[in-house]
Scaffold this active site. Structure first.
Site, PDB file in Angstrom:
ATOM      1  N   ASP A 168       0.702  -1.141   0.497  1.00 17.57           N
ATOM      2  CA  ASP A 168      -0.387  -0.083   0.041  1.00 17.57           C
ATOM      3  C   ASP A 168       0.843   1.245   0.294  1.00 17.57           C
ATOM      4  OD1 ASP A 168      -2.320   1.592  -0.046  1.00 17.57           O
ATOM      5  OD2 ASP A 168      -2.562   0.836   2.171  1.00 17.57           O
TER       6      ASP A 168
ATOM      7  N   ASN B  35     -10.864  -2.928  -6.850  1.00 22.76           N
ATOM      8  CA  ASN B  35      -9.781  -2.086  -7.724  1.00 22.76           C
ATOM      9  C   ASN B  35     -10.280  -1.169  -9.077  1.00 22.76           C
ATOM     10  OD1 ASN B  35      -6.063  -2.840  -6.744  1.00 22.76           O
ATOM     11  ND2 ASN B  35      -7.937  -1.020  -5.389  1.00 22.76           N
TER      12      ASN B  35
ATOM     13  N   ARG C 116      -6.016  -1.509   8.035  1.00 22.97           N
ATOM     14  CA  ARG C 116      -7.133  -2.514   7.536  1.00 22.97           C
ATOM     15  C   ARG C 116      -6.660  -3.944   6.820  1.00 22.97           C
ATOM     16  NH1 ARG C 116      -7.658   2.352   5.740  1.00 22.97           N
ATOM     17  NH2 ARG C 116      -7.976   2.836   3.272  1.00 22.97           N
TER      18      ARG C 116
END
Length: 242
Positions: free
Chosen positions: A15, A63, A192
């Site tokens: 990320d 995505n 998360r």
């Protein structure tokens, strides 16, 4: 020097590519390109350290909601990655696997992914598994449907359904004994799971780090493996002192 207790299977949510680029005044796709290059560095290091499987969350089923220009670039990344790094992957005996709904990928992306799987299928080193067009909730629903189909066709019995048999219907089942990650690392400071491996991560150790993925270094990886080795994994039971 004390030998580290290494995880066999490490999963990484890579990320922060877009924020890495924005911080530098670059377009988001520059961050994805830098992230792709860093994957080669981290994968090579993981292989050299003796990790047996490395799963990276490369593209989620959610995505597709991103701008088409970014999605199109992300669909090209596997092509660029395998074209650039296949010699290194072969040299290090890395075996490629892809977990996800790959039949939904664009034809060129699918073709290069299938070719990489075929080229490396006999390699005996680390498994580099891409979670690509993957979403855990969709995977679990799909597994339920497959089991119900087998139940209707009397290939299985309801009494046979348990954690192990259900796991065999998930897309990650191709990893066999390495199906469930021991360690999850997520970069960029977010904490998360983002619909990643909701079943497989049930007893994984989790480490969330602040580095954006393109900045995540081999030194950082070794640091996090050290942190993992200090964890007490009891899998719901008690340690020897308990």
């Amino acid at each position: 020097m004390v030998k580290l207790s290494l995880p066999e299977h490490v999963a990484i949510i890579m990320d922060g590519n877009g924020r890495w680029a924005k911080k530098r005044g670059l377009p988001r796709i520059a961050g994805h390109k830098a992230g792709m290059n860093n994957l080669q560095t981290i994968a090579t290091a993981a292989s050299n350290l003796g990790i047996k499987a490395l799963t990276v969350y490369a593209f989620s089923t959610e995505n597709w909601k991103r701008p088409s220009s970014e999605v199109n670039f992300l669909m090209r990344l596997p092509i660029d990655f395998f074209d650039t790094f296949m010699p290194n992957l072969m040299q290090n005996q890395v075996r490629i696997m892809i977990t996800g709904f790959i039949e939904q990928l664009p034809a060129k992306t699918l073709a290069v992914c299938q070719r990489a799987i075929e080229q490396t299928k006999n390699n005996q080193g680390m498994i580099l598994n891409f979670a690509f067009n993957y979403g855990a909730q969709s995977d679990i629903i799909n597994a339920v449907k497959l089991y119900c189909q087998d139940l209707q066709q009397q290939k299985v019995q309801l009494a046979q359904l348990n954690e192990q048999t259900f796991s065999s219907y998930l897309k990650s089942a191709q990893l066999a004994d390495l199906q469930n990650p021991d360690l999850l690392i997520r970069t960029s400071g977010e904490q998360r799971l983002s619909n990643f491996y909701l079943w497989e991560l049930a007893y994984a150790e989790m480490i969330f780090v602040d580095e954006y993925w393109p900045d995540y270094s081999v030194v950082d990886l070794k640091r996090d493996l050290q942190r993992y080795s200090q964890r007490d994994r009891r899998f719901g039971g008690l340690d020897k002192k308990g």
